[in-house]
Motif scaffolding. Structure first.
Motif, PDB file in Angstrom:
ATOM      1  N   SER A 139       4.945   0.380  -7.175  1.00 15.36           N
ATOM      2  CA  SER A 139       3.635   0.443  -6.535  1.00 15.36           C
ATOM      3  C   SER A 139       3.675   0.914  -5.099  1.00 15.36           C
ATOM      4  O   SER A 139       2.638   1.285  -4.542  1.00 15.36           O
ATOM      5  CB  SER A 139       2.957  -0.937  -6.581  1.00 15.36           C
ATOM      6  OG  SER A 139       3.738  -1.902  -5.899  1.00 15.36           O
ATOM      7  N   ARG A 140       4.871   0.909  -4.482  1.00 16.84           N
ATOM      8  CA  ARG A 140       4.945   1.247  -3.060  1.00 16.84           C
ATOM      9  C   ARG A 140       6.131   2.174  -2.788  1.00 16.84           C
ATOM     10  O   ARG A 140       7.158   2.135  -3.493  1.00 16.84           O
ATOM     11  CB  ARG A 140       5.064  -0.014  -2.202  1.00 16.84           C
ATOM     12  CG  ARG A 140       3.880  -0.977  -2.356  1.00 16.84           C
ATOM     13  CD  ARG A 140       3.898  -2.065  -1.309  1.00 16.84           C
ATOM     14  NE  ARG A 140       3.785  -1.523   0.046  1.00 16.84           N
ATOM     15  CZ  ARG A 140       2.629  -1.170   0.605  1.00 16.84           C
ATOM     16  NH1 ARG A 140       1.501  -1.270  -0.069  1.00 16.84           N
ATOM     17  NH2 ARG A 140       2.616  -0.707   1.838  1.00 16.84           N
ATOM     18  N   GLU A 174       6.963  -5.707 -10.749  1.00 20.75           N
ATOM     19  CA  GLU A 174       5.861  -4.770 -10.960  1.00 20.75           C
ATOM     20  C   GLU A 174       6.243  -3.616 -11.884  1.00 20.75           C
ATOM     21  O   GLU A 174       5.380  -2.870 -12.357  1.00 20.75           O
ATOM     22  CB  GLU A 174       5.369  -4.208  -9.611  1.00 20.75           C
ATOM     23  CG  GLU A 174       6.253  -3.149  -8.968  1.00 20.75           C
ATOM     24  CD  GLU A 174       7.382  -3.692  -8.112  1.00 20.75           C
ATOM     25  OE1 GLU A 174       7.941  -2.926  -7.315  1.00 20.75           O
ATOM     26  OE2 GLU A 174       7.689  -4.897  -8.247  1.00 20.75           O
ATOM     27  N   ASP A 266      -3.031   0.395  -6.759  1.00 14.87           N
ATOM     28  CA  ASP A 266      -1.766   0.000  -7.377  1.00 14.87           C
ATOM     29  C   ASP A 266      -1.614   0.723  -8.711  1.00 14.87           C
ATOM     30  O   ASP A 266      -2.266   0.389  -9.699  1.00 14.87           O
ATOM     31  CB  ASP A 266      -1.735  -1.514  -7.591  1.00 14.87           C
ATOM     32  CG  ASP A 266      -0.379  -2.010  -8.068  1.00 14.87           C
ATOM     33  OD1 ASP A 266       0.434  -1.176  -8.544  1.00 14.87           O
ATOM     34  OD2 ASP A 266      -0.127  -3.229  -7.985  1.00 14.87           O
ATOM     35  N   THR A 268       0.785   0.711 -10.779  1.00 14.44           N
ATOM     36  CA  THR A 268       1.552   0.016 -11.816  1.00 14.44           C
ATOM     37  C   THR A 268       0.652  -0.792 -12.741  1.00 14.44           C
ATOM     38  O   THR A 268       1.131  -1.348 -13.736  1.00 14.44           O
ATOM     39  CB  THR A 268       2.610  -0.919 -11.206  1.00 14.44           C
ATOM     40  OG1 THR A 268       1.960  -1.973 -10.480  1.00 14.44           O
ATOM     41  CG2 THR A 268       3.552  -0.168 -10.283  1.00 14.44           C
ATOM     42  N   ASP A 315      -4.252   4.019  -2.090  1.00  6.05           N
ATOM     43  CA  ASP A 315      -2.959   3.839  -2.742  1.00  6.05           C
ATOM     44  C   ASP A 315      -1.879   4.497  -1.885  1.00  6.05           C
ATOM     45  O   ASP A 315      -1.926   5.703  -1.629  1.00  6.05           O
ATOM     46  CB  ASP A 315      -2.995   4.489  -4.131  1.00  6.05           C
ATOM     47  CG  ASP A 315      -1.744   4.208  -4.947  1.00  6.05           C
ATOM     48  OD1 ASP A 315      -0.673   3.986  -4.365  1.00  6.05           O
ATOM     49  OD2 ASP A 315      -1.847   4.236  -6.194  1.00  6.05           O
TER      50      ASP A 315
END
Length: 343
Positions: A139-140, A174, A266, A268, A315
Motif C-alpha cells: 500500500s505504500r 497488507e 489504499d 491493497t 494514494d
C-alpha cells in the motif's frame, strides 16, 4: 495447494510483480526516514533484473498497440472529461509483462499489463497503466523498496532467497489479498482475454463540481481460455500480434463507483463487488507494432497525466509511480539517443 507450493508461487509471482509500478518514490524526491529517491528505486530494479540500455526499467518486454475508444456517454454525467462524452477518442497503448528483462519468458508472467494514452480533440491527454491483479501487493512506497530488496538475487544462486521473501510477507499483512489472488489465479492464454484494472482510485468531477471516487477495469470481450504450461517464451506477444492481424480486439471500460467508507487511498483493498458499476464505453485495438517502431516507444505512461474532469486520489503510490516513471524515462530516452547517435 500445500503451503510450500503456495510460497513458491508467491515468490514466482512477486518477482515480476514488484516491478509493476516501475518502483515508487514521492514526486518531491525523498521519503522519510531513509531519504529514498526515484534513483534509489531504479537502481534497485537494475540490480534485480540487470541493466538493459534503451529499455524501460520495468515492463521492458512489450508491444505497442493503437486504436480508439468509443464512449457510451453513460459516464458523462460524472465527469467533464471529453473522453466520456459520446464519440470516439484515439488511443495509443502498450501490452507488457512485468520485469526489467526484455527477453523474459511470458510463461512466468502471472500478471499482465496494459498502458493507454487517450488524446482528446482539444489535446488533453489521459494516461493510465493497469495490471491484471485485482489489488496491489503493498500500500505504500516504503514497503515496495523493502520488497525489492528482499527479492534481490543472492550471489550464491543468482536468485532471490525464499526465506527473505517469506519474511517480508510475514511482516506485511497488507499483502494477504494479493497473495491469495496469486495463489489461486489461473492466467489466460492471451492478452486479449485478460482484464486490466486501475487499482488506484481517482475522482471524477462533473460540470457542477461534484466529485465521485472511482476505479476502473477494461473487461475483455474475447472469451477466456486457460494458458498452457508449455506455451513458450513469447506466446503472449506472438498471440496478440496474430490476433490483431486478423481484426480488432475489444474491451469494455467499466467504472466502479466508491461508496462511503470505501478506501480510496489504499490499493491493497478491493471495493465490494456490489458497488455500482457503469459501462463507459468500448476500447477497440486495431493494430500493433514492435517496441522500437511503435508510437508507444517514447511515451511515459504517467498515471498523474489526467484531463480536466479527472483528479488523482491521495494514494501515495500514484505520486511515487509518477516520480520513478519519470526517472526511468529519462534514462532510457538518453540511452536511445546515444545509441542512435552512434549509428
Amino acid at each position: 495447494m500445500t503451503l510450500s507450493k503456495q510460497r513458491a508461487r508467491w515468490l514466482l509471482v512477486a518477482l515480476p510483480v514488484v516491478a509493476l509500478g516501475a518502483a515508487f518514490a514521492y514526486v518531491a524526491g525523498a521519503l522519510a526516514p531513509d531519504r529514498l529517491t526515484p534513483t534509489t528505486y531504479v537502481r534497485q530494479l537494475e540490480a534485480n533484473a540487470g541493466v538493459h540500455p534503451g529499455y524501460r526499467r520495468n515492463h521492458a518486454k512489450g508491444l505497442c498497440v493503437d486504436g480508439y475508444f468509443d464512449s457510451s456517454g453513460a459516464a458523462a454525467a460524472l465527469s467533464s472529461a471529453a473522453v466520456f462524452a459520446p464519440g470516439r477518442t484515439p488511443v495509443v497503448g502498450r501490452f507488457s509483462i512485468p520485469g526489467g528483462n526484455p527477453l523474459a519468458s511470458d510463461g512466468k508472467a502471472l500478471v499482465r499489463s496494459l498502458a493507454l494514452q487517450f488524446t482528446a480533440d482539444d489535446g488533453q491527454q489521459w494516461r493510465m497503466a493497469m495490471i491484471s491483479s485485482p489489488v496491489f501487493v503493498v500500500s505504500r512506497p516504503e514497503a515496495f523498496i523493502e520488497l525489492l530488496r528482499a527479492q534481490a538475487p543472492t550471489a550464491a544462486s543468482g536468485k532471490p532467497d525464499p526465506a527473505r521473501v517469506s519474511a517480508f510477507f510475514a511482516q506485511h499483512p497488507e499483502t494477504a489479498a494479493f497473495r491469495a489472488w496469486a495463489g489461486s489465479h489461473t492466467p489466460s492464454d492471451s492478452f486479449a482475454n485478460t482484464q486490466y484494472n486501475s487499482l488506484n482510485s481517482f475522482f471524477l468531477i462533473n460540470d457542477h463540481g461534484r466529485r465521485q471516487a472511482v476505479r476502473w477495469s477494461f473487461v475483455p470481450q474475447t472469451p477466456f481460455a486457460p494458458g498452457a504450461a508449455d506455451a513458450g517464451d513469447d506466446f503472449l506477444f506472438d498471440d496478440i500480434a496474430a490476433r490483431l492481424a486478423q481484426g480488432p480486439l475489444r474491451w469494455q471500460l467499466v467504472l466502479q463507483l466508491a461508496r462511503p467508507g470505501d478506501p480510496v487511498d489504499d490499493a491493497t483493498h478491493a471495493w465490494p463487488a456490489s458497488n455500482p458499476h457503469i459501462g463507459a464505453g468500448t476500447l477497440v485495438l486495431t493494430g500493433g507494432a514492435p517496441r522500437a517502431e511503435g508510437a508507444c516507444r517514447d511515451i511515459n505512461f504517467d498515471p498523474l497525466i489526467v484531463p480536466q474532469g479527472v483528479v488523482p486520489s491521495a494514494d501515495p503510490l500514484l505520486a511515487a509511480r509518477s516520480a520513478v516513471y519519470a526517472r526511468s524515462f529519462d534514462k532510457r530516452i538518453g540511452e536511445q539517443a546515444q545509441a542512435e547517435g552512434q549509428q
